[in-house]
Design a protein around this motif. Structure first.
Motif, short mmCIF file in Angstrom:
data_model
loop_
_atom_site.label_atom_id
_atom_site.label_comp_id
_atom_site.label_asym_id
_atom_site.label_seq_id
_atom_site.Cartn_x
_atom_site.Cartn_y
_atom_site.Cartn_z
N UNK A 138 -0.73 7.30 -6.57
CA UNK A 138 -1.86 8.19 -6.81
C UNK A 138 -1.53 9.63 -6.47
N UNK A 139 -0.68 9.81 -5.47
CA UNK A 139 -0.31 11.17 -5.10
C UNK A 139 0.49 11.82 -6.21
N UNK A 163 1.59 2.08 -3.46
CA UNK A 163 0.34 2.25 -4.18
C UNK A 163 -0.23 3.64 -3.96
N UNK A 164 -0.24 4.07 -2.70
CA UNK A 164 -0.81 5.37 -2.39
C UNK A 164 0.07 6.49 -2.95
N UNK A 208 0.79 -1.22 0.00
CA UNK A 208 0.00 0.00 0.00
C UNK A 208 0.83 1.28 0.00
#
Lengths: 273, 260
Positions: free
Chosen positions: A267-268, A263-264, A260
């Motif tokens: 997106x940022x 992954x996060x 994660x």
């Protein structure tokens, strides 16, 4: 001081309320999977009064879970591996190698991101149908083995790596392939993890392509099996339906928890360019 | 292909029909109904997610402890498949389901609502649910943008006595423009292609009154149920044109806003 503390409390309350709202449907999903069917119908709000795992047991016989899992895994894992390797290679060429027409190729790749997928749906389908690819694994894998979005993501990461590293390696007598495998790939692990999880998630969750291209039940993926199961017998076998949805969701959640952080970040980063 | 009458199963019988498909497409009431539905859905969805995701991003920016946990939790709906999410949604929102029961018990609702049979309710409810599913992606993009804004700007504004709202409209929003533009463009491109959501709940007709019909659902029905591929290809092109126009308008609007 007093003021700041109260505003912190307010912020945390809103964030916790948000988490409760976000989690509630999942809570319901898992709870339902442990209820007998009639209880799901008549007491949607209560916790399970008679805990049972019969939904999980039965779903393996009625829904052929083994085959569905196998198909979904074969497709998602192949798509993910191909995407990571192929897109990394393309991005490397576009970011670090010099050859005529490179910038034009990059613009074409970027431009293809802007074209709505729907435009290509019918022509692609016709083409693949005429090749006789419908109802095979390859129809679910090869058309999505390369993605412009992933190439873009990896390239953005690659151009931050100083050329000196690559030059040094070349001086030491590495050829281009060795440079790529020994120097570049280890350095871009974070972005490869991101591409991997995004691709896996997308492939695992896809219903549309499966619906278009898969015909035999022996080829069905989890999502397609779930859809069929829901359609054929509405309102019956409720406990099995909920057990199935839980089982379908768990693998992505597990992958997500392991990766994660990357992954996060992915997106940022996307909006910044 | 859009100039042909094609059935994939009998490609030898394809015939050239000129612009007939295009004329049919432009005159097709169902296509426009589908387009209207998706615009109805998207206007609610975009407004709602924008407020929620920007709000949550602003709150998350203020805290340090536990921020990672909240981000992880908020991302759970995003990684759930649409098929699973729709099964959950249908259960939650069903006349017999938890949400309506709660609303009835606190007096917000007089009786059970059969929203899948209603003319106007499916699209707003889907929009609300989709906000639940997708807000985290936009929230993270906004948060990424917020963290790059120079803190000194806020310090200076505070010294000048600017209120929180003034700071928000004069500093935060203009500097977030790249992120907002990105999010809005992605919204239009993805949102206009909604399929699985309505396919899971309504049949290929889009339910009673075609209230759940979306352009892609209609295109799928035309191409793969009625087997007229040429016409479906035309509908795809028409939709792409609409998406292009909407994206262009959006870029113009947001860009002008930023400069004034």
């Amino acid at each position: 001081m007093f003021n700041i503390r109260w505003s912190k409390i307010a912020i945390y309350s809103v964030l916790i309320l948000g988490s409760v709202i976000v989690m509630y449907p999942f809570f319901i999903m898992v709870m339902n999977s442990f209820k007998p069917g009639t209880e799901i119908m008549h007491y949607p709000l209560s916790l399970p009064q008679n805990w049972t795992i019969s939904g999980y047991v039965k779903v393996f016989t009625t829904l052929n879970m083994g085959v569905l899992f196998k198909n979904s895994l074969i497709i998602s894992v192949s798509v993910t591996i191909l995407n990571v390797i192929l897109n990394a290679m393309v991005a490397y060429a576009l970011a670090k190698l010099h050859f005529p027409g490179r910038d034009i190729i990059f613009k074409v790749v970027l431009g293809s991101m802007m074209i709505p997928a729907i435009l290509l749906l019918i022509p692609t389908y016709t083409m693949l149908y005429n090749w006789g690819w419908v109802n095979t694994y390859r129809v679910m894998i090869i058309p999505v083995a390369v993605s412009a979005y992933n190439i873009f993501l990896i390239r953005q990461f690659l151009i931050q790596i100083p050329n000196d590293y690559l030059e040094a390696a070349r001086m030491d007598g590495c050829n281009e392939i060795q440079v790529f495998y020994k120097i570049v790939l280890p350095m871009i692990k974070p972005v490869l993890a991101t591409v991997g999880i995004l691709t896996f998630m997308h492939s695992w969750n896809d219903l549309f392509m499966a619906l278009l291209y898969l015909r035999d039940e022996s080829m069905y993926t989890l999502q397609l099996g779930l859809y069929q199961f829901k359609e054929v017998i509405p309102g019956r076998f409720l406990e099995q339906l909920w057990a199935a949805t839980t089982l379908v969701t768990v693998p992505v959640v597990i992958v997500f928890f392991f990766l994660q952080r990357y992954f996060i970040e992915a997106f940022t980063g996307v909006g910044l360019k | 292909m859009s100039f042909q009458d094609i059935n994939v199963l009998q490609p030898e019988r394809a015939r050239f029909v000129g612009i007939e498909n295009w004329i049919n497409g432009i005159q097709d009431p169902l296509f426009w109904k589908a387009l209207f539905n998706i615009l109805y859905n998207q206007s609610i969805f975009i407004a709602l997610t924008f407020v929620i995701s920007l709000g949550m991003a602003l709150l998350l920016k203020e805290i340090t402890a536990g921020a990672g946990i909240f981000r992880t939790i908020y991302f759970l709906p995003v990684i759930t498949s649409i098929a699973v999410a729709m099964i959950i949604f249908e259960f939650l929102a069903s006349p017999n389901g938890p949400v309506q029961r709660i609303m009835m018990s606190v007096g917000l609702l007089d009786g059970p609502v059969f929203w899948t049979f209603s003319k106007w309710l499916p699209m707003p409810l889907l929009a609300i649910f989709n906000s639940w599913k997708w807000f985290a992606v936009q929230m993270m993009i906004f948060l990424g943008g917020l963290l790059t804004i120079n803190k000194e700007l806020y310090e200076a504004a505070r010294v000048d006595g600017a209120s929180w709202w003034t700071q928000f409209f004069r500093i935060t929003l203009p500097l977030l423009k790249p992120q907002i533009l990105f999010v809005m463009t992605m919204n239009v491109i993805n949102g206009m292609q909604m399929f699985t959501e309505v396919f899971m709940i309504f049949d290929l007709q889009g339910g009673p009154y075609h209230a759940g019909l979306t352009p892609v659902l209609y295109l799928y029905k035309t191409g793969f149920d009625d087997m007229s591929m040429g016409y479906a290809a035309t509908l795809g092109l028409l939709l792409a044109v609409v998406i292009l126009i909407l994206t262009t308008i959006q870029w113009k609007l947001i860009n002008r806003h930023g400069e004034s």
